[in-house]
Motif scaffolding. Structure first.
Motif, mmCIF file in Angstrom:
data_model
loop_
_atom_site.group_PDB
_atom_site.id
_atom_site.type_symbol
_atom_site.label_atom_id
_atom_site.label_comp_id
_atom_site.label_asym_id
_atom_site.label_seq_id
_atom_site.Cartn_x
_atom_site.Cartn_y
_atom_site.Cartn_z
ATOM 1 N N UNK A 298 31.222 27.583 44.180
ATOM 2 C CA UNK A 298 31.344 27.826 42.742
ATOM 3 C C UNK A 298 30.840 29.215 42.352
ATOM 4 N N UNK A 299 29.960 29.787 43.172
ATOM 5 C CA UNK A 299 29.370 31.085 42.853
ATOM 6 C C UNK A 299 30.209 32.267 43.333
ATOM 7 N N UNK A 300 31.328 32.010 43.987
ATOM 8 C CA UNK A 300 32.115 33.095 44.571
ATOM 9 C C UNK A 300 33.240 33.574 43.664
ATOM 10 N N UNK B 66 28.429 27.945 55.051
ATOM 11 C CA UNK B 66 28.854 27.042 53.990
ATOM 12 C C UNK B 66 30.181 27.560 53.455
ATOM 13 N N UNK B 67 30.809 26.807 52.580
ATOM 14 C CA UNK B 67 32.103 27.220 52.052
ATOM 15 C C UNK B 67 31.997 28.530 51.278
ATOM 16 N N UNK B 68 30.897 28.696 50.569
ATOM 17 C CA UNK B 68 30.729 29.919 49.789
ATOM 18 C C UNK B 68 30.660 31.149 50.676
ATOM 19 N N UNK B 69 29.916 31.084 51.781
ATOM 20 C CA UNK B 69 29.832 32.214 52.703
ATOM 21 C C UNK B 69 31.198 32.534 53.285
ATOM 22 N N UNK B 70 31.979 31.497 53.590
ATOM 23 C CA UNK B 70 33.312 31.722 54.149
ATOM 24 C C UNK B 70 34.232 32.391 53.133
ATOM 25 N N UNK B 71 34.138 31.976 51.878
ATOM 26 C CA UNK B 71 34.975 32.587 50.842
ATOM 27 C C UNK B 71 34.587 34.050 50.640
ATOM 28 N N UNK C 11 39.506 41.318 47.849
ATOM 29 C CA UNK C 11 39.729 40.493 46.658
ATOM 30 C C UNK C 11 38.397 40.296 45.939
ATOM 31 N N UNK C 12 38.391 40.440 44.630
ATOM 32 C CA UNK C 12 37.164 40.335 43.846
ATOM 33 C C UNK C 12 36.967 38.907 43.327
ATOM 34 N N UNK C 13 35.738 38.568 42.909
ATOM 35 C CA UNK C 13 35.529 37.275 42.260
ATOM 36 C C UNK C 13 36.410 37.080 41.034
ATOM 37 N N UNK C 14 36.725 38.174 40.309
ATOM 38 C CA UNK C 14 37.586 38.060 39.136
ATOM 39 C C UNK C 14 39.020 37.704 39.507
ATOM 40 N N UNK C 15 39.390 37.908 40.776
ATOM 41 C CA UNK C 15 40.743 37.582 41.247
ATOM 42 C C UNK C 15 40.778 36.287 42.041
ATOM 43 N N UNK C 16 39.702 35.511 41.964
ATOM 44 C CA UNK C 16 39.558 34.315 42.789
ATOM 45 C C UNK C 16 39.397 33.071 41.922
ATOM 46 N N UNK C 17 40.123 32.006 42.288
ATOM 47 C CA UNK C 17 39.942 30.683 41.696
ATOM 48 C C UNK C 17 39.418 29.749 42.783
ATOM 49 N N UNK C 18 38.433 28.920 42.448
ATOM 50 C CA UNK C 18 37.961 27.898 43.382
ATOM 51 C C UNK C 18 37.884 26.563 42.654
ATOM 52 N N UNK C 19 38.114 25.494 43.414
ATOM 53 C CA UNK C 19 38.088 24.132 42.868
ATOM 54 C C UNK C 19 37.257 23.247 43.790
ATOM 55 N N UNK C 20 36.395 22.421 43.193
ATOM 56 C CA UNK C 20 35.600 21.505 44.003
ATOM 57 C C UNK C 20 35.109 20.327 43.197
#
Length: 292
Positions: free
Chosen positions: A242-244, A210-215, A224-233
């Motif tokens: 959204x959980x990454x 799924x997209x989350x596993x790929x991210x 790269x940490x979740x705190x350094x990541x932006x996602x949009x959907x």
């Protein structure tokens, strides 16, 4: 028709201070692109600004890799593409990861689609391989929808007999897929993912894809940490993504489940919500407007 969000909990307001962002991941349809499938104004300028800052911009879509590579051709160098809802990840033409289906699963899903069609449901299967998408239907309305998302496509006599690694089986339902096609595929939900990826689209993929596993895999590879990541959907195939990220954004016109899952809310896709939010958080200037 936009969803009504008034009864839903409102995600936190978008922060205005620049953040230490290293990865921006965005869905395409209903998210980065407007309802007419047009990219936002200033996209190429903003992508160059992100590149100069060392921020990786990554499209994550149900579309095939060839389609994404063509759409981002002016800025594709070094870009990671999460294609086919996370089942195929490519950078500079080199595969980083893939999660193909077993041939017997493809055959069983296609058989289910054929039964639905025989029962009067206006639905068709798109068997999505690494090299191409394959279809049996030849009518113009169906092919028009397929070719919006799969620039590499072939009409074949039997989609279960193609020589390719099959990443997913996508079903286009001319009716509401969430109410018709998706329930009919419930027998596959125990062993595989059955994902409603749009109003008319349902994808069957491996449970591990799924997209989350790929991210998450991309974050691990790049440190790269979740705190350094932006996602949009905006739709159900974006839920795991959204959980990454600590900076997870649902579009203002997103499916209610995505709004519930996201931490923040961005303006709608028709209001350039992705780029406006990225520029605001990273303190980037608005793109220059033509004069004259």
């Amino acid at each position: 028709m936009p969803y009504s969000h008034s009864p839903l909990p409102t995600p936190a307001d978008t922060p205005v201070a620049p953040a230490d962002i290293r990865l921006v991941v965005t869905d395409m349809d209903g998210t980065l692109l407007d309802d007419d499938k047009r990219p936002p104004a200033g996209l190429w300028e903003t992508l160059e600004q992100l590149r100069e800052r060392g921020v990786l911009f990554t499209p994550a879509s149900g579309r095939q890799y060839a389609t994404l590579a063509r759409e981002f051709a002016p800025a594709a160098r070094g870009m990671v593409f999460i294609a086919e809802n996370g089942t195929y990840v490519v950078r500079d033409g080199v595969e980083l990861s893939s999660d193909p289906l077993e041939p017997d699963v493809v055959a069983r899903v296609v058989a289910a689609v054929r039964r639905l069609s025989a029962d009067g449901v206006n639905v068709g299967a798109v068997v999505c391989g690494k090299r191409s998408a394959y279809v049996e239907r030849t009518d113009v309305p169906f092919l028009t929808e397929v070719r919006r998302y799969y620039v590499e496509n072939r009409i074949v006599e039997d989609v279960t007999a193609v020589d390719d690694d099959i990443l997913k089986v996508a079903l286009y339902d001319f009716g509401p897929a969430e109410r018709t096609t998706a329930p009919a595929l419930a027998p596959f939900a125990g062993s595989h993912q059955v994902v409603v990826s749009g109003e008319h689209w349902v994808d069957v993929m491996n449970r591990t894809a799924d997209k989350g596993a790929a991210v998450r895999a991309l974050q691990r590879e790049l440190g790269i940490t979740p705190a350094q990541t932006m996602v949009f959907g905006d739709y159900l195939n974006d839920l795991q993504m959204m959980d990454t990220a600590e900076w997870s954004f649902a579009m203002a016109n997103a499916h209610p489940e995505v709004i519930r899952r996201a931490r923040h809310l961005a303006p709608s896709n028709n209001d350039d919500g992705v780029l406006r939010t990225v520029r605001r958080m990273l303190g980037l200037p608005d793109p220059a407007r033509p004069t004259g």
